[in-house]
Design an enzyme around this catalytic site. Sequence first.
Site, PDB file in Angstrom:
ATOM      1  N   ASP A 685      -1.139  -3.652  -5.300  1.00 21.94           N
ATOM      2  CA  ASP A 685      -2.458  -3.976  -4.513  1.00 21.94           C
ATOM      3  C   ASP A 685      -2.862  -2.665  -4.240  1.00 21.94           C
ATOM      4  O   ASP A 685      -3.387  -1.643  -3.627  1.00 21.94           O
ATOM      5  CB  ASP A 685      -2.329  -5.189  -3.014  1.00 21.94           C
ATOM      6  CG  ASP A 685      -3.592  -4.882  -2.217  1.00 21.94           C
ATOM      7  OD1 ASP A 685      -3.947  -5.136  -3.257  1.00 21.94           O
ATOM      8  OD2 ASP A 685      -2.989  -4.412  -0.731  1.00 21.94           O
ATOM      9  N   LYS A 689      -6.024  -0.106  -4.658  1.00 17.42           N
ATOM     10  CA  LYS A 689      -6.523   1.072  -3.796  1.00 17.42           C
ATOM     11  C   LYS A 689      -6.057   2.715  -4.162  1.00 17.42           C
ATOM     12  O   LYS A 689      -7.304   3.623  -4.090  1.00 17.42           O
ATOM     13  CB  LYS A 689      -5.776   0.377  -2.401  1.00 17.42           C
ATOM     14  CG  LYS A 689      -6.103  -0.652  -1.441  1.00 17.42           C
ATOM     15  CD  LYS A 689      -5.549  -1.290  -1.070  1.00 17.42           C
ATOM     16  CE  LYS A 689      -6.149  -2.151  -0.307  1.00 17.42           C
ATOM     17  NZ  LYS A 689      -4.847  -3.358   0.769  1.00 17.42           N
TER      18      LYS A 689
END
Length: 821
Positions: A685, A689
């Site tokens: 995750d 980003k």
Amino acid sequence: MLIFEGELLMEYIVHKFGGSSLADEVKIERVVNIIGTTPQSVVVSASGKTTSLLKKSIELALENKDSTKVIAQLTEHHLSLISALCPEDKTLKNTFESDVTHLKQMLTTIALSGICGDALEYFILGFGELWSAQILTGALQHKGINTEFIDASKVLFIDDNHKPVSVDWQRSQQAVDQKFNDRKHKTYIITGFIAQNQEGVRSILGMNCSDYSSAIFAKLLQASKLVIWTDVAGVYSANPQVVKTARQLKQLSYKEALELAYFGASVVHPLTINPMMEMGIPIEIKSSYEPQKQGTEIIRALDKTNLEQYLIKGLTSISNVALMRVQGAGIIGVSGMAAKVFSVLEQSQVSVMMISQSSSEYSICFAIEAKLAKRATKALERHFKAEIERGDIEHIYCETGYAMITAVGDGLRAQPGALARVIKPLADAKINIHAITQGSSERSITVTVKKEDEDLALNLIHQQAKNPPVQEIVIALIGVGGIGAELVNQLKQQQQVLHKQNINLRLVAVMSSTKLLCADDLLLESELLHQLKASDCKADTNALAKYLQSISCAHKVLVDATASVGIARAYVDFLAQGIHVVTPNKYANTQSMDYYRKLRQVARNHNVTFKYETNVCAGLPLISTLETLQKTGDKIHKIQGVFSGTLSYIFNEVNKGKSFVESLMLAYDKGYTEPDPREDLSGMDVARKVVCLAREIGVSLELSDVEVQNLTPENLRSCSKEEFLKKINSHDKELTQQLKVLQGKASALHFVGEVSDIGEAKVSVASLVQNSPFVSLDGADNMVLIYSKRYARSPMVIRGAGAGVEVTAAGVFGDILAISN
Ligand SMILES: Nc1ncnc2c1ncn2[C@@H]1O[C@H](COP(=O)(O)OP(=O)(O)O)[C@@H](O)[C@H]1O
Ligand SMILES: N[C@@H](CC(=O)OP(=O)(O)O)C(=O)O
């Protein structure tokens, strides 16, 4: 006002009910109730689409085609009205049936001869009003109301040699005075539309001219008011059937009404206004469907308050327009050329709706009704035969398929920028303007666009009506989980507040993984999620896009609040259809660089935006800050951040002395982790980003280029979630020990993602020195450090909650609003 034998009758009202108010039995019953028992005069149009059907029957006969179906439709419709509303009126039934027999004979003659002169056509078209007026008379008599039927062709005299027809006022006045001799006790039901011509034959005033009939009778009967009843509650700022946000105009001056009617507001026929203006008789326009609702008043003097509030008072359109151009070097400087062109048109009875001549005089361009295009072209070609042969005139150009949109309002007068406000939204929406004129009064601006652009153009210009202009945004939401549902709440809460600031938000569609729900404004629904569950419509992005296509609005936004790769892949299709996309879903921006570039290319080509502020750090202003910094000339060298709220929380607990698994389970119990905590621990995750941010600062980076530290023990990476939760405890010692070693003498640990402008990108546990800003982190906060040319010595710091439905939904909301700017 009327005086009867010394008695003052305060109000004598003439009413007019249009075809839409008399279209069926229920509507006629409503009309009967509106009329009530007060004696008055009522002018009626034909029921529903009767006149069009009569016209169609003539056209079929002329082509020698079978018109029995059309006649059967008319017969069935009227017989059913008679039997429902005045069943015992046998005379009416017989009269109607004999009219139909005559009608059939006339159609046979037309079919045999192949010709139908104007006189015969007008005679046939007049049947509709005769039938509807007799049926309404019967219905009122059936209720015991003293009513008399008046055939206007016996009392209204006209000369129909020229258009518009002229009324013989003197003769008509005499006949009316004689015929309407019992006004005090009786209600008169008068046929609209028809009259008697100079040859003593039944004729018509002109298409859609029942409004005009009612104005003539209001004048002849010296009415105190004319009430026109239709299917809308008055005159609106634009046709409410096309522009959903059109507002009702409470008052209009005769002149404003005339201008609106002339340019196509079909709610009142332009010829109606003059006789009323001359007599000072007020006109009221009301809906027979909602008779209690306040309508529009058309009067001489206006209430002047709030006049400056609107740039445009009304917006009208005329569909089916042809643009014609007479062009050639031979017309430059030839005096009276324009006069010649227009006199040829006048002789051919072609009325010109708009003219524009280039200042070089090289071409004269004008708009006419499309159905007159052939006639006009032939007449001009005949007249200018010699000039065309010599090449002085290149050609008579004629193209149909246009619509003429006119904005009317005192606000347009001498106001700098008014013209730009009308045309700019069309340019933004890539709608081509083929001709444009500003009325010499400057009270009106007319633009001609292709017919297929008509509805969108009307809606876009209408948004400019108010000062300042209203921003319309329609939203379609995919995903009604935590963020989606919270977004709906926030939109609901703010809708009225934003409305006051001239921003109109509407949620027009919601889609879950299984269902789709579409409506005008779902924010008005209290049980939205239940309704979505109960919807008959299956989830389908194509159906959703199609629905959005059917809506006329400058800004249509798709909000993807899912974590679905499939939906992210559909963004290009939405963007290519002129729909903006806003999303917290990171998948689109972390697919291949090719897809990343394609999204931006398609968005640019279609003049729409793709916004994703919440891809990194939820509602924190990170993406927008990077954009502003770079646009203003800064150069970003490095971004470092604690981008995961979950890992921030876990490491804050570890830094306080708790063991790793203890901290993880605490985060799990508080609901900070993903349902399967390995999604947080894997570092993917955070890596996504980092990829997003890298691309924002111009680094071409693929997800596979990021060096990722996975915190899940290797032997627990592919087992079930349940097994992971059961076994993770046994790894606590080893994990905590590893972290201790890593920490060494450092002050704290955090899971940090970083990317540099030379493309180095990694996400891993970092040991932090005492003065690192990350050391001060607390709870589940995110923190980002931006190192740039301007922020070289100490970085720009952005800190705050980087997860949670409320802040994420708010970030999405912010992106939606940014689109309208
Ligand atoms: N500016 C406007 N305000 C209200 N209605 C309008 C306007 N422009 C066009 N219309 C259309 O006029 C219609 C009413 O006129 P019309 O169909 O001739 O009614 P009727 O059958 O009562 O004579 C409305 O249904 C609406 O679609
Ligand atoms: N029935 C006639 C006259 C008329 O004015 O009708 P309405 O009031 O329904 O527009 C026509 O269609 O031309």
